[in-house]
Design an enzyme around this catalytic site. Structure first.
Site, mmCIF file in Angstrom:
data_model
loop_
_atom_site.group_PDB
_atom_site.id
_atom_site.type_symbol
_atom_site.label_atom_id
_atom_site.label_comp_id
_atom_site.label_asym_id
_atom_site.label_seq_id
_atom_site.Cartn_x
_atom_site.Cartn_y
_atom_site.Cartn_z
ATOM 1 N N GLU A 78 0.855 -1.315 0.093
ATOM 2 C CA GLU A 78 0.017 0.102 0.065
ATOM 3 C C GLU A 78 0.960 1.469 -0.048
ATOM 4 O O GLU A 78 2.011 1.355 0.414
ATOM 5 C CB GLU A 78 -0.976 0.073 1.163
ATOM 6 C CG GLU A 78 -2.023 -1.096 1.112
ATOM 7 C CD GLU A 78 -2.640 -1.250 2.656
ATOM 8 O OE1 GLU A 78 -3.708 -1.865 2.744
ATOM 9 O OE2 GLU A 78 -2.365 -0.408 3.676
ATOM 10 N N LYS B 194 2.607 4.454 1.162
ATOM 11 C CA LYS B 194 2.906 5.019 2.547
ATOM 12 C C LYS B 194 2.619 6.627 2.341
ATOM 13 O O LYS B 194 3.303 7.165 1.947
ATOM 14 C CB LYS B 194 4.138 4.755 3.234
ATOM 15 C CG LYS B 194 4.082 4.882 4.531
ATOM 16 C CD LYS B 194 5.515 4.652 5.283
ATOM 17 C CE LYS B 194 5.462 4.823 6.540
ATOM 18 N NZ LYS B 194 4.975 6.093 7.237
ATOM 19 N N ARG C 209 -1.665 9.573 10.877
ATOM 20 C CA ARG C 209 -2.570 8.674 10.876
ATOM 21 C C ARG C 209 -3.773 8.640 11.827
ATOM 22 O O ARG C 209 -3.246 9.394 13.027
ATOM 23 C CB ARG C 209 -1.645 7.146 11.392
ATOM 24 C CG ARG C 209 -2.308 5.962 11.634
ATOM 25 C CD ARG C 209 -1.220 4.766 12.115
ATOM 26 N NE ARG C 209 -1.948 3.535 12.317
ATOM 27 C CZ ARG C 209 -1.287 2.359 12.580
ATOM 28 N NH1 ARG C 209 0.157 2.450 12.706
ATOM 29 N NH2 ARG C 209 -1.756 1.380 12.615
ATOM 30 N N GLU D 180 -5.042 7.308 6.801
ATOM 31 C CA GLU D 180 -4.194 8.445 6.885
ATOM 32 C C GLU D 180 -4.632 9.711 6.448
ATOM 33 O O GLU D 180 -5.241 9.695 5.168
ATOM 34 C CB GLU D 180 -2.840 8.117 6.004
ATOM 35 C CG GLU D 180 -1.512 8.693 6.245
ATOM 36 C CD GLU D 180 -0.502 8.207 7.346
ATOM 37 O OE1 GLU D 180 0.290 8.817 7.534
ATOM 38 O OE2 GLU D 180 -1.171 7.197 7.936
ATOM 39 N N ARG E 9 4.673 -3.881 17.697
ATOM 40 C CA ARG E 9 5.532 -3.406 16.424
ATOM 41 C C ARG E 9 6.228 -4.581 15.959
ATOM 42 O O ARG E 9 7.321 -5.174 16.460
ATOM 43 C CB ARG E 9 6.737 -2.411 16.871
ATOM 44 C CG ARG E 9 7.385 -2.114 15.584
ATOM 45 C CD ARG E 9 8.724 -1.119 16.262
ATOM 46 N NE ARG E 9 8.158 0.247 16.524
ATOM 47 C CZ ARG E 9 7.930 1.210 16.056
ATOM 48 N NH1 ARG E 9 7.800 1.273 14.674
ATOM 49 N NH2 ARG E 9 7.303 2.447 16.871
#
Length: 559
Positions: free
Chosen positions: A247, A249, A254, A299, A414
């Site tokens: 996708e 960025k 965000r 975003e 993460r």
């Protein structure tokens, strides 16, 4: 429960740097906290009144607080202001003023935690004409009945300058220790609700069983799933098992959107409520999201001429604006690119595979000029992904995200199921952990900043260099004002700073260096921007610094 008991906890926390002791002190306090206060106390311990995502704020500045203290004590405002110059801490100066108070009110009552908290709520909810006077009277009434030590910590809570060294990790472990529950269940419940008060209450009343049943709640933001970095498109595909969803960025901010009927709430990456600052996006969401209740993620991008993205700082300017918002709607138009969905009409989707979540997202979103779906390519082909990457950069975006097709949504984690792919010599987001006072005309300003990368293994911030260039005089005034309350220790011209503020830094190259604990040093680092959208734990890691160093050296060898 007396407020003096809480101030004694603050005092004990300030006197130790040991995390184990801090955890024990907090756990012992939580154990004896009554049921009607258990949702309140965790935030007061953190030096807050409400969770970050709560729209309410006290809205009290230093001047108003000083006026309230002057009313309560009879000590002139100027004398309190001069005292602050001597002590360097408004809290200490408030305590001194309270010691000089001639006598307490005849009707004075010992402060309770409930009364202090309820007063804070009244202050936060005071709106409209005369609200500042009402806030001042509420505070003055508290200070009239406060002992000097109590006044010190009331002032620090109001101004957000507590400095007890208690962060989320200590509070999580303290809740687990206090109520004999599993830390991982406390962590899970917090990641799903971002509400330590609620988690503490469930832990106290229902134990492990209650914590294991905590689910997503519309109106309480989920901690966002985070990504690691990949050196290249090829490396990302290998990590993903040969096929991935790529996708764009976007160079934006965000956001997490919660829809509950007509009510739409938008949270930033740091889970702050930014709904009021983007009314046109909120209206577009109402018209675009089909379900009655949903949580989606995307975003927000500031759109410039020709539809090209503008730097993310423009979105942050929108977030910060509290007045004349309509003017900013015209000046900085926004576009929302949605990329994930976590909840639809009573059903949690975080255990659903990403490829299925994406299909659901496509089904529930009616796209428009303002609301779009993140552009996506699912492929096994490196060349195809490389071409997509190149196109993303040419359009002015940051790079690509690569996502495992079978990845579930892991709040706050993460991992390597999501990867970021960006140009090699990218800027770094680093945390300020120290500073030095300037010289000459800048002697009253902090002028050079020690910056650090995050070490997820130790939870420490390890220094990688000093940044002194790229700042305007206005920047230095702003940073000095922002960082002074975060000063932990002073030694000569150097001050140690509590790691709270993230900045973006550019540099000429990364060098190996024994000078810093990290083992690396940035050559000619330069300040680029304040990253208000990132928490310290979301700063670039020391692993990323090492990775960029390796890529840099490979590039040099090829030349």
């Amino acid at each position: 429960m007396r407020y003096s008991e809480l101030t004694e906890l603050y005092r004990r926390l300030e006197k130790t740097t040991l995390k184990t002791l801090k955890t024990k002190f907090v756990a012992d306090f939580l154990k004896k906290t009554p049921e009607d206060l258990i949702e309140v106390v965790p935030y007061l311990i953190l030096g807050k009144v409400f969770p970050d995502w709560d729209e309410r704020e006290l809205g009290v500045g230093e001047k108003l607080l000083i006026k309230a203290v002057a009313i309560a004590t009879g000590v002139p405002e100027r004398e309190i202001e001069n005292s602050i110059k001597d002590t360097g801490d408004l809290g200490e100066s408030v305590a001194l003023a309270l010691k000089k108070r001639k006598q307490k009110s005849f009707f004075s009552q010992p402060l309770t935690i409930k009364r202090v908290y309820d007063t804070f709520v009244k202050i936060a909810e005071a709106q409209g004409e005369g609200s500042q006077d009402r806030k001042m009277k509420y505070l003055a009434n508290l200070f009239m009945d406060a002992a000097p030590e109590e006044g010190k910590y009331i002032a620090r809570t109001v101004l957000g300058t507590m400095r007890t060294g208690v962060a989320e990790g200590i509070l999580r472990d303290a809740i687990a220790e206090a109520f004999k529950v599993k830390p991982e269940l406390v962590e899970r419940a917090y990641m799903l609700t971002s509400d330590f008060g609620y988690v503490a209450k469930i832990a106290k009343l229902e134990g492990n069983e209650g914590l294991s049943k905590v689910e997503i709640q519309v109106g309480k933001p989920i901690r966002p799933m985070l990504a690691q970095n990949a050196a290249s498109v090829k490396d990302a595909l290998l990590e993903m098992g040969g096929e991935a969803a790529f996708e764009i960025k976007y160079d934006g901010a965000r956001v997490q959107i919660h829809k509950d009927g007509d009510k739409v709430t938008v949270y930033s990456r740091r889970l702050e409520n930014v709904t009021r600052s983007i009314p046109e996006v909120v209206e577009a969401i109402r018209n675009s999201l089909k379900p009655e209740r949903a949580i989606v993620e995307g975003e927000l991008v500031a759109v410039g001429e020709g539809g090209r993205p503008r730097p993310f700082q423009y979105v942050l300017r929108r977030f910060r604006r509290k007045y004349n918002i309509e003017e900013m709607v015209e000046k900085i138009p926004l576009e929302l690119n949605l990329f994930d969905v976590m909840f639809i009409d009573g059903e949690s989707l975080i255990e659903t595979k990403f490829i299925e979540r994406r299909k659901k997202l496509e089904e529930i979103v009616k796209t428009s000029e303002k609301i779009k779906l993140a552009e996506q390519l699912i492929t096994k082909n490196v060349e195809e992904a490389e071409a997509f990457y190149k196109r993303a950069l040419e359009l002015g975006h940051e790079g690509l995200m690569a996502k495992r097709l079978d990845s579930i949504y892991e709040p706050g984690n993460r991992g390597k199921k999501w990867l970021k792919i960006k140009p090699t010599m990218e800027n770094l987001d680093l945390v300020i952990i120290g500073a030095e006072w300037g010289e000459g005309r800048r002697a009253h300003l902090l002028g050079s900043f020690l910056v650090a990368a995050y070490d997820p293994n130790s939870g420490e911030f390890v220094p990688v260099g000093k940044v002194g260039s790229g700042f305007t005089d206005e920047d230095l005034v702003e940073f000095t004002k922002m960082l002074k309350p975060l000063i932990v220790r002073e030694e000569g011209k150097f001050v140690e700073i509590e790691p709270k503020v993230v900045i973006e830094v550019t540099y000429q190259e990364i060098q190996k260096s024994p000078k810093y604990k990290s083992g690396f040093a940035l050559r000619f680092p330069r300040y680029v921007a304040l990253r208000e959208d990132k928490s310290p734990e979301e700063a670039d890691t020391i692993e990323r610094v090492a990775q960029l160093y390796e890529l840099q050296e490979k590039f040099k060898a090829k030349k």
